[in-house]
Design a protein around this motif. Structure first.
Motif, PDB file in Angstrom:
ATOM      1  N   PHE A  31       0.859  -1.173   0.000  1.00  0.00           N
ATOM      2  CA  PHE A  31       0.000   0.000   0.000  1.00  0.00           C
ATOM      3  C   PHE A  31       0.900   1.230   0.000  1.00  0.00           C
ATOM      4  O   PHE A  31       1.769   1.373   0.847  1.00  0.00           O
ATOM      5  CB  PHE A  31      -0.905  -0.017   1.228  1.00  0.00           C
ATOM      6  CG  PHE A  31      -1.721   1.230   1.435  1.00  0.00           C
ATOM      7  CD1 PHE A  31      -1.669   1.912   2.640  1.00  0.00           C
ATOM      8  CD2 PHE A  31      -2.542   1.717   0.428  1.00  0.00           C
ATOM      9  CE1 PHE A  31      -2.428   3.062   2.837  1.00  0.00           C
ATOM     10  CE2 PHE A  31      -3.298   2.861   0.615  1.00  0.00           C
ATOM     11  CZ  PHE A  31      -3.238   3.540   1.818  1.00  0.00           C
ATOM     12  N   HIS A  32       0.702   2.111  -0.990  1.00  0.00           N
ATOM     13  CA  HIS A  32       1.578   3.266  -1.161  1.00  0.00           C
ATOM     14  C   HIS A  32       0.773   4.569  -1.138  1.00  0.00           C
ATOM     15  O   HIS A  32       0.418   5.110  -2.192  1.00  0.00           O
ATOM     16  CB  HIS A  32       2.347   3.165  -2.488  1.00  0.00           C
ATOM     17  CG  HIS A  32       3.110   1.900  -2.665  1.00  0.00           C
ATOM     18  ND1 HIS A  32       4.223   1.594  -1.924  1.00  0.00           N
ATOM     19  CD2 HIS A  32       2.909   0.841  -3.501  1.00  0.00           C
ATOM     20  CE1 HIS A  32       4.691   0.410  -2.296  1.00  0.00           C
ATOM     21  NE2 HIS A  32       3.913  -0.070  -3.247  1.00  0.00           N
ATOM     22  N   PRO A  33       0.462   5.102   0.034  1.00  0.00           N
ATOM     23  CA  PRO A  33      -0.270   6.376   0.131  1.00  0.00           C
ATOM     24  C   PRO A  33       0.708   7.546   0.025  1.00  0.00           C
ATOM     25  O   PRO A  33       0.988   8.222   1.008  1.00  0.00           O
ATOM     26  CB  PRO A  33      -0.912   6.283   1.511  1.00  0.00           C
ATOM     27  CG  PRO A  33       0.064   5.487   2.307  1.00  0.00           C
ATOM     28  CD  PRO A  33       0.703   4.516   1.368  1.00  0.00           C
ATOM     29  N   GLU A  34       1.207   7.802  -1.189  1.00  0.00           N
ATOM     30  CA  GLU A  34       2.317   8.736  -1.354  1.00  0.00           C
ATOM     31  C   GLU A  34       2.083   9.811  -2.404  1.00  0.00           C
ATOM     32  O   GLU A  34       2.970  10.623  -2.651  1.00  0.00           O
ATOM     33  CB  GLU A  34       3.581   7.946  -1.736  1.00  0.00           C
ATOM     34  CG  GLU A  34       3.936   6.845  -0.757  1.00  0.00           C
ATOM     35  CD  GLU A  34       4.924   5.846  -1.344  1.00  0.00           C
ATOM     36  OE1 GLU A  34       5.550   6.175  -2.376  1.00  0.00           O
ATOM     37  OE2 GLU A  34       5.068   4.753  -0.773  1.00  0.00           O
ATOM     38  N   THR A  35       0.923   9.810  -3.071  1.00  0.00           N
ATOM     39  CA  THR A  35       0.795  10.634  -4.268  1.00  0.00           C
ATOM     40  C   THR A  35      -0.183  11.788  -4.099  1.00  0.00           C
ATOM     41  O   THR A  35      -1.092  11.754  -3.267  1.00  0.00           O
ATOM     42  CB  THR A  35       0.332   9.766  -5.450  1.00  0.00           C
ATOM     43  OG1 THR A  35      -1.039   9.385  -5.247  1.00  0.00           O
ATOM     44  CG2 THR A  35       1.174   8.504  -5.550  1.00  0.00           C
ATOM     45  N   TRP A  36       0.033  12.810  -4.954  1.00  0.00           N
ATOM     46  CA  TRP A  36      -0.898  13.934  -5.039  1.00  0.00           C
ATOM     47  C   TRP A  36      -1.398  14.149  -6.462  1.00  0.00           C
ATOM     48  O   TRP A  36      -2.302  14.948  -6.696  1.00  0.00           O
ATOM     49  CB  TRP A  36      -0.245  15.221  -4.544  1.00  0.00           C
ATOM     50  CG  TRP A  36      -0.226  15.325  -3.047  1.00  0.00           C
ATOM     51  CD1 TRP A  36       0.858  15.251  -2.233  1.00  0.00           C
ATOM     52  CD2 TRP A  36      -1.355  15.504  -2.182  1.00  0.00           C
ATOM     53  NE1 TRP A  36       0.493  15.371  -0.916  1.00  0.00           N
ATOM     54  CE2 TRP A  36      -0.862  15.534  -0.848  1.00  0.00           C
ATOM     55  CE3 TRP A  36      -2.724  15.643  -2.392  1.00  0.00           C
ATOM     56  CZ2 TRP A  36      -1.690  15.697   0.260  1.00  0.00           C
ATOM     57  CZ3 TRP A  36      -3.547  15.802  -1.287  1.00  0.00           C
ATOM     58  CH2 TRP A  36      -3.035  15.837   0.019  1.00  0.00           C
ATOM     59  N   GLY A  37      -0.791  13.466  -7.436  1.00  0.00           N
ATOM     60  CA  GLY A  37      -1.199  13.678  -8.823  1.00  0.00           C
ATOM     61  C   GLY A  37      -0.947  12.458  -9.678  1.00  0.00           C
ATOM     62  O   GLY A  37      -0.602  11.376  -9.183  1.00  0.00           O
ATOM     63  N   SER A  38      -1.113  12.619 -10.984  1.00  0.00           N
ATOM     64  CA  SER A  38      -1.006  11.494 -11.905  1.00  0.00           C
ATOM     65  C   SER A  38       0.434  11.071 -12.163  1.00  0.00           C
ATOM     66  O   SER A  38       0.717   9.875 -12.314  1.00  0.00           O
ATOM     67  CB  SER A  38      -1.691  11.848 -13.229  1.00  0.00           C
ATOM     68  OG  SER A  38      -1.181  13.064 -13.749  1.00  0.00           O
ATOM     69  N   VAL A  39       1.373  12.025 -12.193  1.00  0.00           N
ATOM     70  CA  VAL A  39       2.761  11.687 -12.490  1.00  0.00           C
ATOM     71  C   VAL A  39       3.400  10.906 -11.347  1.00  0.00           C
ATOM     72  O   VAL A  39       4.022   9.851 -11.563  1.00  0.00           O
ATOM     73  CB  VAL A  39       3.579  12.967 -12.799  1.00  0.00           C
ATOM     74  CG1 VAL A  39       5.079  12.661 -12.838  1.00  0.00           C
ATOM     75  CG2 VAL A  39       3.131  13.565 -14.128  1.00  0.00           C
ATOM     76  N   ASP A  40       3.251  11.389 -10.121  1.00  0.00           N
ATOM     77  CA  ASP A  40       3.861  10.659  -9.011  1.00  0.00           C
ATOM     78  C   ASP A  40       3.201   9.306  -8.789  1.00  0.00           C
ATOM     79  O   ASP A  40       3.847   8.336  -8.379  1.00  0.00           O
ATOM     80  CB  ASP A  40       3.892  11.492  -7.720  1.00  0.00           C
ATOM     81  CG  ASP A  40       2.571  12.103  -7.329  1.00  0.00           C
ATOM     82  OD1 ASP A  40       1.617  12.001  -8.101  1.00  0.00           O
ATOM     83  OD2 ASP A  40       2.495  12.699  -6.232  1.00  0.00           O
ATOM     84  N   ALA A  41       1.910   9.193  -9.091  1.00  0.00           N
ATOM     85  CA  ALA A  41       1.246   7.891  -8.988  1.00  0.00           C
ATOM     86  C   ALA A  41       1.824   6.909  -9.997  1.00  0.00           C
ATOM     87  O   ALA A  41       2.101   5.747  -9.667  1.00  0.00           O
ATOM     88  CB  ALA A  41      -0.258   8.049  -9.202  1.00  0.00           C
ATOM     89  N   ALA A  42       2.019   7.363 -11.237  1.00  0.00           N
ATOM     90  CA  ALA A  42       2.589   6.494 -12.268  1.00  0.00           C
ATOM     91  C   ALA A  42       4.015   6.091 -11.922  1.00  0.00           C
ATOM     92  O   ALA A  42       4.423   4.935 -12.125  1.00  0.00           O
ATOM     93  CB  ALA A  42       2.540   7.182 -13.622  1.00  0.00           C
ATOM     94  N   LYS A  43       4.794   7.034 -11.390  1.00  0.00           N
ATOM     95  CA  LYS A  43       6.164   6.701 -11.001  1.00  0.00           C
ATOM     96  C   LYS A  43       6.183   5.641  -9.915  1.00  0.00           C
ATOM     97  O   LYS A  43       7.023   4.728  -9.936  1.00  0.00           O
ATOM     98  CB  LYS A  43       6.888   7.969 -10.522  1.00  0.00           C
ATOM     99  CG  LYS A  43       7.246   8.943 -11.641  1.00  0.00           C
ATOM    100  CD  LYS A  43       7.960  10.172 -11.075  1.00  0.00           C
ATOM    101  CE  LYS A  43       8.376  11.118 -12.200  1.00  0.00           C
ATOM    102  NZ  LYS A  43       9.034  12.354 -11.672  1.00  0.00           N
ATOM    103  N   ARG A  44       5.279   5.729  -8.956  1.00  0.00           N
ATOM    104  CA  ARG A  44       5.257   4.734  -7.883  1.00  0.00           C
ATOM    105  C   ARG A  44       4.840   3.376  -8.418  1.00  0.00           C
ATOM    106  O   ARG A  44       5.337   2.339  -7.968  1.00  0.00           O
ATOM    107  CB  ARG A  44       4.288   5.178  -6.775  1.00  0.00           C
ATOM    108  CG  ARG A  44       4.519   4.394  -5.485  1.00  0.00           C
ATOM    109  CD  ARG A  44       5.900   4.724  -4.949  1.00  0.00           C
ATOM    110  NE  ARG A  44       6.308   3.910  -3.806  1.00  0.00           N
ATOM    111  CZ  ARG A  44       6.869   2.709  -3.889  1.00  0.00           C
ATOM    112  NH1 ARG A  44       7.046   2.138  -5.070  1.00  0.00           N
ATOM    113  NH2 ARG A  44       7.260   2.069  -2.806  1.00  0.00           N
ATOM    114  N   ALA A  45       3.922   3.357  -9.390  1.00  0.00           N
ATOM    115  CA  ALA A  45       3.525   2.095 -10.001  1.00  0.00           C
ATOM    116  C   ALA A  45       4.696   1.464 -10.742  1.00  0.00           C
ATOM    117  O   ALA A  45       4.892   0.236 -10.684  1.00  0.00           O
ATOM    118  CB  ALA A  45       2.348   2.316 -10.947  1.00  0.00           C
ATOM    119  N   VAL A  46       5.483   2.283 -11.434  1.00  0.00           N
ATOM    120  CA  VAL A  46       6.677   1.783 -12.128  1.00  0.00           C
ATOM    121  C   VAL A  46       7.641   1.145 -11.130  1.00  0.00           C
ATOM    122  O   VAL A  46       8.189   0.057 -11.355  1.00  0.00           O
ATOM    123  CB  VAL A  46       7.361   2.914 -12.910  1.00  0.00           C
ATOM    124  CG1 VAL A  46       8.759   2.497 -13.377  1.00  0.00           C
ATOM    125  CG2 VAL A  46       6.508   3.325 -14.105  1.00  0.00           C
TER     126      VAL A  46
END
Length: 397
Positions: free
Chosen positions: A100-115
């Motif tokens: 579980f990664h509650p770390e994002t505020w937008g689409s770019v940081d979410a995609a980076k965490r998924a990568v």
């Protein structure tokens, strides 16, 4: 910040049919799923939706982008990439995903965490399923640049097939949505009277649905001879018809029905016209059962309509519904929503849910329609919210 809900080696309690998803992914040649739509992330998370973004996505320069990562056959590798505020949700009701990664505020940081997560589980070069219509271009670019050797595959159909057969819990939610919307529409018609405007009636329905715990989504309303369903200051007059078509959801599941009202007593012509609509509906109902070809149900209803005296200004339509208003089974091509009727040649299956609607645009009496919700069963169907299918009298409350 990364929170592990349980050791990676443990078998998580997956809130959906993981075996069915694995088979669908295998058939589509997909190794890992990245779900990014609100409805599919909710489905994979057992119905969870973050309330802060329930009515909007935008925040700052970007948008909320939840991502559920699911590797075929390895639920122990699953992850939920979430907004930072969702850490509190996890503390109260832990998510099933081991990561579980509650770390994002937008689409770019979410995609980076998924990568990063895909690299960690050794799938950075895999065939990765995405939802193109629900993946922002900046997030897509991050995936392309960060996953060298990976192939991005459209997984929309996989998720649609996964959701096609509703569980008993889902059927109960859809039934409740339909029942509450029916109650709200009946109360709204009874409360409206001569001089009530379309805008006032729609607002009344919104409050009736909200007070019953539904999330109001829309109301399409006509009065009198008009076919215009948008809100306006048009007022209801004695002897006129009213059509009220509303969608709302209960815990994310859609209720979508249409009922008719009249201010006064319906005359013989109105009774006859609604009877013609009902005949087409009943023709469709008669062919709804597990094992029946979807296209046969459509063809039978259309044949009854074609023989009707109101055929020239009446239309029949049927579609699947559940978490969204048009989903599997897709029974008709571009009628009116733009998609292919890929399920017309397939048998209906128990657990599918259908919206069946017959719409008359009468040249002088107005918009006359019934829309009903049916769950397909082994022996036929179960109707949800079946009350109020005749002429409901206005101004009686």
């Amino acid at each position: 910040m990364t929170i592990a809900t349980q050791p990676a080696a443990a078998a998580p309690a997956v809130p959906f049919d993981a075996g069915r998803l694995d088979r669908l992914m295998e058939e589509a040649g997909i190794d890992v799923m990245l779900a990014t739509s609100k409805h599919n992330t909710a489905y994979l998370l057992g119905g969870y939706r973050f309330i802060f973004f329930s009515a909007m996505d935008a925040i700052g320069h970007s948008r909320y982008l939840p991502i559920v990562v699911y590797e075929k056959g390895r639920p122990d590798h699953a992850a939920f990439v979430a907004n930072r505020m969702e850490a509190g949700e996890h503390q109260n009701h832990p998510f099933w995903t081991p990561a579980f990664h509650p770390e994002t505020w937008g689409s770019v940081d979410a995609a980076k965490r998924a990568v990063e997560h895909l690299r960690k589980i050794g799938k950075a070069g895999a065939r990765i399923g995405i939802e193109p219509a629900f993946l922002p271009s900046d997030a897509h670019r991050i995936l392309v640049d960060g996953l060298e050797g990976a192939t991005l595959v459209d997984a929309t159909a996989v998720m649609e097939r996964l959701r096609a057969l509703k569980t008993p819990h889902e059927l109960a939610e859809l039934k409740q949505a339909s029942e509450l919307i029916t109650d709200a529409m009946m109360a709204t018609i009874a409360a409206a009277g001569e001089g009530s405007t379309k805008a006032e009636i729609i607002e009344r329905l919104r409050r009736e649905e909200t007070n019953r715990g539904l999330q109001f989504e829309y109301c399409l309303l006509t009065l009198g001879a008009s076919h215009n369903r948008a809100a306006s200051d048009q007022a209801w007059q004695k002897g006129e018809v009213l059509s009220i078509d509303s969608g709302g959801n209960w815990h994310g599941y859609i209720g979508d029905l249409c009922r008719m009202g009249v201010l006064g007593e319906p005359d013989a012509e109105l009774e006859d016209l609604l009877g013609e609509v009902e005949a087409v509906q009943q023709a469709a109902f008669s062919k709804v059962a597990a094992g029946t070809r979807g296209g046969d149900m459509i063809a039978h209803a259309e044949s009854v309509l074609k023989a009707s005296k109101v055929a020239a200004f009446t239309d029949f339509f049927a579609h699947g519904m559940g978490l969204i208003s048009h989903e599997v089974p897709f029974l008709m091509t571009n009628h009116p929503v733009a998609y292919e009727g890929v399920d017309a040649d397939r048998p209906l299956e128990a657990g599918m849910v259908l919206s069946v609607e017959t719409t008359m645009l009468h040249p002088t009496r107005g918009f006359i329609k019934l829309e009903d919700t049916l769950a397909v069963t082994a022996g036929g169907y179960a109707m949800f919210g079946e009350r109020g299918r005749g002429w409901n009298r206005g101004g009686t409350a």
